[in-house]
Design a protein around this motif. Structure first.
Motif, PDB file in Angstrom:
ATOM      1  N   GLY A  21       0.821  -1.203   0.000  1.00  0.00           N
ATOM      2  CA  GLY A  21       0.000   0.000   0.000  1.00  0.00           C
ATOM      3  C   GLY A  21       0.860   1.259   0.000  1.00  0.00           C
ATOM      4  O   GLY A  21       0.569   2.225  -0.700  1.00  0.00           O
ATOM      5  N   ASP A  22       1.952   1.228   0.756  1.00  0.00           N
ATOM      6  CA  ASP A  22       2.858   2.380   0.789  1.00  0.00           C
ATOM      7  C   ASP A  22       3.466   2.619  -0.596  1.00  0.00           C
ATOM      8  O   ASP A  22       3.599   3.762  -1.037  1.00  0.00           O
ATOM      9  N   ALA A  23       3.825   1.528  -1.275  1.00  0.00           N
ATOM     10  CA  ALA A  23       4.427   1.659  -2.610  1.00  0.00           C
ATOM     11  C   ALA A  23       3.420   2.242  -3.598  1.00  0.00           C
ATOM     12  O   ALA A  23       3.749   3.111  -4.419  1.00  0.00           O
ATOM     13  N   VAL A  24       2.171   1.783  -3.513  1.00  0.00           N
ATOM     14  CA  VAL A  24       1.136   2.316  -4.407  1.00  0.00           C
ATOM     15  C   VAL A  24       0.895   3.796  -4.101  1.00  0.00           C
ATOM     16  O   VAL A  24       0.802   4.634  -5.004  1.00  0.00           O
ATOM     17  N   MET A  25       0.817   4.120  -2.812  1.00  0.00           N
ATOM     18  CA  MET A  25       0.617   5.522  -2.411  1.00  0.00           C
ATOM     19  C   MET A  25       1.695   6.401  -3.018  1.00  0.00           C
ATOM     20  O   MET A  25       1.414   7.456  -3.610  1.00  0.00           O
ATOM     21  N   SER A  26       2.933   5.957  -2.909  1.00  0.00           N
ATOM     22  CA  SER A  26       4.054   6.723  -3.440  1.00  0.00           C
ATOM     23  C   SER A  26       3.959   6.846  -4.968  1.00  0.00           C
ATOM     24  O   SER A  26       4.205   7.924  -5.535  1.00  0.00           O
ATOM     25  N   GLY A  27       3.553   5.772  -5.646  1.00  0.00           N
ATOM     26  CA  GLY A  27       3.363   5.840  -7.095  1.00  0.00           C
ATOM     27  C   GLY A  27       2.255   6.803  -7.488  1.00  0.00           C
ATOM     28  O   GLY A  27       2.385   7.583  -8.447  1.00  0.00           O
TER      29      GLY A  27
ATOM     30  N   VAL B 293      -6.284 -15.654  -8.537  1.00  0.00           N
ATOM     31  CA  VAL B 293      -5.816 -14.756  -7.478  1.00  0.00           C
ATOM     32  C   VAL B 293      -5.540 -13.378  -8.075  1.00  0.00           C
ATOM     33  O   VAL B 293      -4.777 -13.253  -9.037  1.00  0.00           O
ATOM     34  N   GLY B 294      -6.190 -12.383  -7.533  1.00  0.00           N
ATOM     35  CA  GLY B 294      -5.992 -11.019  -8.008  1.00  0.00           C
ATOM     36  C   GLY B 294      -5.697 -10.086  -6.853  1.00  0.00           C
ATOM     37  O   GLY B 294      -5.425 -10.516  -5.725  1.00  0.00           O
ATOM     38  N   LYS B 295      -5.760  -8.801  -7.151  1.00  0.00           N
ATOM     39  CA  LYS B 295      -5.476  -7.782  -6.141  1.00  0.00           C
ATOM     40  C   LYS B 295      -6.731  -6.984  -5.851  1.00  0.00           C
ATOM     41  O   LYS B 295      -7.566  -6.768  -6.724  1.00  0.00           O
ATOM     42  N   LEU B 296      -6.833  -6.559  -4.612  1.00  0.00           N
ATOM     43  CA  LEU B 296      -7.925  -5.692  -4.189  1.00  0.00           C
ATOM     44  C   LEU B 296      -7.275  -4.457  -3.579  1.00  0.00           C
ATOM     45  O   LEU B 296      -6.552  -4.566  -2.589  1.00  0.00           O
ATOM     46  N   ILE B 297      -7.499  -3.309  -4.208  1.00  0.00           N
ATOM     47  CA  ILE B 297      -6.824  -2.098  -3.757  1.00  0.00           C
ATOM     48  C   ILE B 297      -7.865  -1.060  -3.370  1.00  0.00           C
ATOM     49  O   ILE B 297      -8.790  -0.786  -4.141  1.00  0.00           O
ATOM     50  N   ARG B 298      -7.738  -0.530  -2.168  1.00  0.00           N
ATOM     51  CA  ARG B 298      -8.657   0.516  -1.692  1.00  0.00           C
ATOM     52  C   ARG B 298      -7.875   1.803  -1.495  1.00  0.00           C
ATOM     53  O   ARG B 298      -6.809   1.792  -0.871  1.00  0.00           O
ATOM     54  N   VAL B 299      -8.423   2.874  -2.035  1.00  0.00           N
ATOM     55  CA  VAL B 299      -7.789   4.185  -1.937  1.00  0.00           C
ATOM     56  C   VAL B 299      -8.857   5.198  -1.541  1.00  0.00           C
ATOM     57  O   VAL B 299      -9.952   5.205  -2.114  1.00  0.00           O
ATOM     58  N   GLU B 300      -8.535   6.041  -0.584  1.00  0.00           N
ATOM     59  CA  GLU B 300      -9.429   7.129  -0.207  1.00  0.00           C
ATOM     60  C   GLU B 300      -9.082   8.345  -1.060  1.00  0.00           C
ATOM     61  O   GLU B 300      -7.906   8.697  -1.176  1.00  0.00           O
ATOM     62  N   VAL B 301     -10.097   8.968  -1.672  1.00  0.00           N
ATOM     63  CA  VAL B 301      -9.857  10.157  -2.503  1.00  0.00           C
ATOM     64  C   VAL B 301     -10.913  11.221  -2.219  1.00  0.00           C
ATOM     65  O   VAL B 301     -11.957  10.945  -1.642  1.00  0.00           O
TER      66      VAL B 301
ATOM     67  N   ALA C 177     -15.212  10.041  -8.774  1.00  0.00           N
ATOM     68  CA  ALA C 177     -14.451   9.032  -8.025  1.00  0.00           C
ATOM     69  C   ALA C 177     -14.123   7.830  -8.922  1.00  0.00           C
ATOM     70  O   ALA C 177     -12.992   7.345  -8.945  1.00  0.00           O
ATOM     71  N   LEU C 178     -15.113   7.370  -9.683  1.00  0.00           N
ATOM     72  CA  LEU C 178     -14.895   6.221 -10.571  1.00  0.00           C
ATOM     73  C   LEU C 178     -13.865   6.560 -11.647  1.00  0.00           C
ATOM     74  O   LEU C 178     -13.029   5.725 -12.010  1.00  0.00           O
ATOM     75  N   ASP C 179     -13.936   7.788 -12.132  1.00  0.00           N
ATOM     76  CA  ASP C 179     -12.980   8.215 -13.156  1.00  0.00           C
ATOM     77  C   ASP C 179     -11.556   8.232 -12.597  1.00  0.00           C
ATOM     78  O   ASP C 179     -10.614   7.759 -13.241  1.00  0.00           O
ATOM     79  N   GLN C 180     -11.410   8.743 -11.388  1.00  0.00           N
ATOM     80  CA  GLN C 180     -10.079   8.726 -10.761  1.00  0.00           C
ATOM     81  C   GLN C 180      -9.573   7.293 -10.593  1.00  0.00           C
ATOM     82  O   GLN C 180      -8.417   6.986 -10.883  1.00  0.00           O
TER      83      GLN C 180
ATOM     84  N   PHE D 109      -1.759  12.172  -8.345  1.00  0.00           N
ATOM     85  CA  PHE D 109      -3.070  11.896  -7.721  1.00  0.00           C
ATOM     86  C   PHE D 109      -2.989  12.410  -6.275  1.00  0.00           C
ATOM     87  O   PHE D 109      -2.862  11.646  -5.315  1.00  0.00           O
ATOM     88  N   ASP D 110      -3.078  13.729  -6.149  1.00  0.00           N
ATOM     89  CA  ASP D 110      -2.747  14.335  -4.866  1.00  0.00           C
ATOM     90  C   ASP D 110      -3.804  14.097  -3.796  1.00  0.00           C
ATOM     91  O   ASP D 110      -3.529  14.200  -2.602  1.00  0.00           O
ATOM     92  N   GLY D 111      -5.038  13.811  -4.209  1.00  0.00           N
ATOM     93  CA  GLY D 111      -6.101  13.608  -3.229  1.00  0.00           C
ATOM     94  C   GLY D 111      -6.099  12.213  -2.627  1.00  0.00           C
ATOM     95  O   GLY D 111      -6.907  11.923  -1.753  1.00  0.00           O
ATOM     96  N   ALA D 112      -5.207  11.336  -3.076  1.00  0.00           N
ATOM     97  CA  ALA D 112      -5.233   9.945  -2.607  1.00  0.00           C
ATOM     98  C   ALA D 112      -4.688   9.830  -1.184  1.00  0.00           C
ATOM     99  O   ALA D 112      -3.714  10.492  -0.822  1.00  0.00           O
ATOM    100  N   ARG D 113      -5.350   9.025  -0.392  1.00  0.00           N
ATOM    101  CA  ARG D 113      -4.956   8.792   0.998  1.00  0.00           C
ATOM    102  C   ARG D 113      -5.187   7.312   1.342  1.00  0.00           C
ATOM    103  O   ARG D 113      -6.005   6.663   0.723  1.00  0.00           O
ATOM    104  N   ARG D 114      -4.512   6.860   2.364  1.00  0.00           N
ATOM    105  CA  ARG D 114      -4.835   5.573   2.985  1.00  0.00           C
ATOM    106  C   ARG D 114      -5.045   4.467   1.972  1.00  0.00           C
ATOM    107  O   ARG D 114      -6.134   3.896   1.857  1.00  0.00           O
TER     108      ARG D 114
END
Lengths: 92, 92
Positions: A28-34, B48-56, B64-67, A40-45
């Motif tokens: 998650g940290d690596a994705v955040m940094s990417g 097996v895939g990835k599940l990624i959650r990001v707060e924006v 949100a969907l576009d981002q 994508f400045d609004g991205a958090r957590r």
């Protein structure tokens, strides 16, 4: 006999496995940094987990969910650092 | 001004990223093999895939969907071998 044929019904179990809150998530940290470097400045957590789909035979939704839960407990998830949610959809 | 405050709304974007049909899935093969050795004999076709959650921050669900879609296209997914589905849930 009805029981027999029902056991042949096919389901797709889906397990969502995520790092528990408070547990380090280096992916998650690596994705955040990417995301930041792509502006994508609004991205958090950001949290990165696994999504696992398995086709199984089950007599009912409860049976399918029970199989999925046991798979997570015994193989798919690490209960120390991960939490999981299992769902099931009938496909045949 | 309304636009401004709406842009401050928080969403959780969820990206489900799975290997495309027909693409090798070595993690899926490993899980399949593990399930068999634990006697989950009815299991088939593990993926097996990835599940990624990001707060924006986003002004609307479409935003949100576009981002989320752009994040997948530019960073999260490999379009050659993976497909993705993005969903969004408002949290604030």
């Amino acid at each position: 006999m009805s029981e027999q044929s029902e056991a042949g019904r096919r389901w797709i179990i889906e397990a969502e496995i995520m790092p528990k809150q408070g547990v380090n998530d280096p992916q998650g940290d690596a994705v955040m940094s990417g995301l930041k470097s792509l502006s994508f400045d609004g991205a958090r957590r950001v949290r990165v987990g696994k999504l696992i789909r398995v086709e199984v035979s089950a007599s009912s939704e409860d049976d399918a969910l029970d199989q999925g839960t046991r798979m997570c407990e015994r193989l798919l998830a690490n209960p120390v650092i991960e939490e999981f949610v299992v769902s099931a959809a009938r496909i045949g």
